[in-house]
Design a protein around this motif. Structure first.
Motif, PDB file in Angstrom:
ATOM      1  N   UNK A   1      43.764  -9.881  34.161  1.00 36.64           N
ATOM      2  CA  UNK A   1      42.782  -9.922  32.953  1.00 36.64           C
ATOM      3  C   UNK A   1      43.388  -9.346  31.703  1.00 36.64           C
ATOM      4  N   UNK A   2      43.367 -10.275  30.594  1.00 40.37           N
ATOM      5  CA  UNK A   2      43.723  -9.798  29.281  1.00 40.37           C
ATOM      6  C   UNK A   2      42.850  -8.862  28.658  1.00 40.37           C
ATOM      7  N   UNK A   3      43.262  -8.136  27.894  1.00 43.66           N
ATOM      8  CA  UNK A   3      42.356  -7.307  26.957  1.00 43.66           C
ATOM      9  C   UNK A   3      41.844  -7.978  25.810  1.00 43.66           C
TER      10      UNK A   3
ATOM     11  N   UNK B   1      48.052 -14.954  24.246  1.00 43.90           N
ATOM     12  CA  UNK B   1      48.361 -15.907  25.437  1.00 43.90           C
ATOM     13  C   UNK B   1      49.490 -16.324  25.408  1.00 43.90           C
ATOM     14  N   UNK B   2      50.047 -16.991  24.133  1.00 48.33           N
ATOM     15  CA  UNK B   2      51.473 -17.474  24.222  1.00 48.33           C
ATOM     16  C   UNK B   2      52.614 -16.528  24.532  1.00 48.33           C
ATOM     17  N   UNK B   3      52.409 -15.410  24.213  1.00 52.46           N
ATOM     18  CA  UNK B   3      53.506 -14.433  24.470  1.00 52.46           C
ATOM     19  C   UNK B   3      53.510 -14.258  25.979  1.00 52.46           C
TER      20      UNK B   3
ATOM     21  N   UNK C   1      55.890 -15.436  31.549  1.00 59.78           N
ATOM     22  CA  UNK C   1      55.812 -15.961  32.948  1.00 59.78           C
ATOM     23  C   UNK C   1      56.655 -17.119  33.144  1.00 59.78           C
ATOM     24  N   UNK C   2      56.709 -18.114  32.349  1.00 58.74           N
ATOM     25  CA  UNK C   2      57.695 -18.834  32.328  1.00 58.74           C
ATOM     26  C   UNK C   2      58.985 -18.892  32.491  1.00 58.74           C
ATOM     27  N   UNK C   3      59.595 -17.653  32.013  1.00 64.58           N
ATOM     28  CA  UNK C   3      60.933 -17.348  32.156  1.00 64.58           C
ATOM     29  C   UNK C   3      61.057 -16.270  33.198  1.00 64.58           C
TER      30      UNK C   3
ATOM     31  N   UNK D   1      57.161  -3.970  42.420  1.00 63.22           N
ATOM     32  CA  UNK D   1      56.803  -2.699  41.499  1.00 63.22           C
ATOM     33  C   UNK D   1      57.338  -2.732  40.189  1.00 63.22           C
ATOM     34  N   UNK D   2      58.863  -3.238  40.259  1.00 62.36           N
ATOM     35  CA  UNK D   2      59.426  -3.117  39.069  1.00 62.36           C
ATOM     36  C   UNK D   2      58.818  -4.386  38.073  1.00 62.36           C
ATOM     37  N   UNK D   3      58.452  -5.502  38.676  1.00 68.19           N
ATOM     38  CA  UNK D   3      57.907  -6.714  38.166  1.00 68.19           C
ATOM     39  C   UNK D   3      56.614  -6.192  37.248  1.00 68.19           C
ATOM     40  N   UNK D   4      55.661  -5.624  38.140  1.00 66.82           N
ATOM     41  CA  UNK D   4      54.295  -5.168  37.258  1.00 66.82           C
ATOM     42  C   UNK D   4      54.568  -4.051  36.226  1.00 66.82           C
ATOM     43  N   UNK D   5      55.880  -3.430  36.137  1.00 69.78           N
ATOM     44  CA  UNK D   5      56.101  -2.622  35.149  1.00 69.78           C
ATOM     45  C   UNK D   5      56.296  -3.312  34.016  1.00 69.78           C
ATOM     46  N   UNK D   6      57.097  -4.174  34.123  1.00 66.74           N
ATOM     47  CA  UNK D   6      58.029  -4.897  32.978  1.00 66.74           C
ATOM     48  C   UNK D   6      56.906  -6.058  32.371  1.00 66.74           C
ATOM     49  N   UNK D   7      55.983  -6.568  33.205  1.00 70.18           N
ATOM     50  CA  UNK D   7      55.178  -7.746  32.815  1.00 70.18           C
ATOM     51  C   UNK D   7      53.694  -7.234  32.672  1.00 70.18           C
ATOM     52  N   UNK D   8      53.483  -6.163  33.456  1.00 69.25           N
ATOM     53  CA  UNK D   8      51.888  -5.877  33.207  1.00 69.25           C
ATOM     54  C   UNK D   8      51.576  -4.534  32.425  1.00 69.25           C
TER      55      UNK D   8
END
Length: 154
Positions: free
Chosen positions: A73-75, A82-84, A89-91, A120-127
């Motif tokens: 869910x975006x804030x 959205x583009x960012x 996610x594409x990369x 866990x590392x993925x969630x830190x980096x992207x979320x």
């Protein structure tokens, strides 16, 4: 792009399940010459009906045993945010599918990992480090009931 006829549909059904089928076998199954089948395949590739030819890999044999479905869910709803996120996610190599969706969440993605620490590392980096991510919900896949990339051809 031309309309697909019954021969095109037969060809698509076959190559969806085995894109390495020989021209001879394809011709026999479809009822055309192998050169006619190749012309049709090339035309459908050129027109984008066939987006790409790929090999489907077994994640377990490649030690990618963890699959996680994530709802995000975006804030803020803006084209810039959205583009960012879409570009990120594409990369991200772990992300196998990512969809912009309707409903309670803005995105749903499927990703694969070797171990939970990688997630866990993925969630830190992207979320967690993205100020535009308001909330995310993770669902760990316990058993793959069906996985299919074929499209029904009528």
């Amino acid at each position: 792009m031309k309309n697909l006829d019954s021969f095109d549909r037969k060809i698509l059904k076959i190559v969806q399940s085995n894109n390495r089928v020989t021209s001879e076998k394809l011709a026999k199954d479809v009822g055309l010459s192998s050169s006619a089948c190749q012309r049709r395949l090339n035309s459908m590739r050129k027109d984008g009906v066939i987006k790409k030819d790929v090999s489907v890999l077994d994640r377990n044999k490649l030690n990618r045993k963890i699959t996680i479905v994530v709802q995000i869910l975006s804030d803020f709803e803006s084209t810039e945010h959205d583009n960012k996120f879409k570009k990120a996610m594409q990369k991200a190599p772990e992300v196998m599918q990512c969809y912009y969706v309707t409903g309670d969440y803005d995105y749903v993605l499927t990703a694969t990992f070797e171990e939970m620490g990688d997630y866990e590392e993925f969630t830190k980096k992207y979320f967690l480090e993205d100020p535009n991510i308001k909330r995310f919900n993770s669902m760990v896949v316990m058993n793959q009931v069906k996985e299919n990339s074929t499209i029904p051809i009528n």
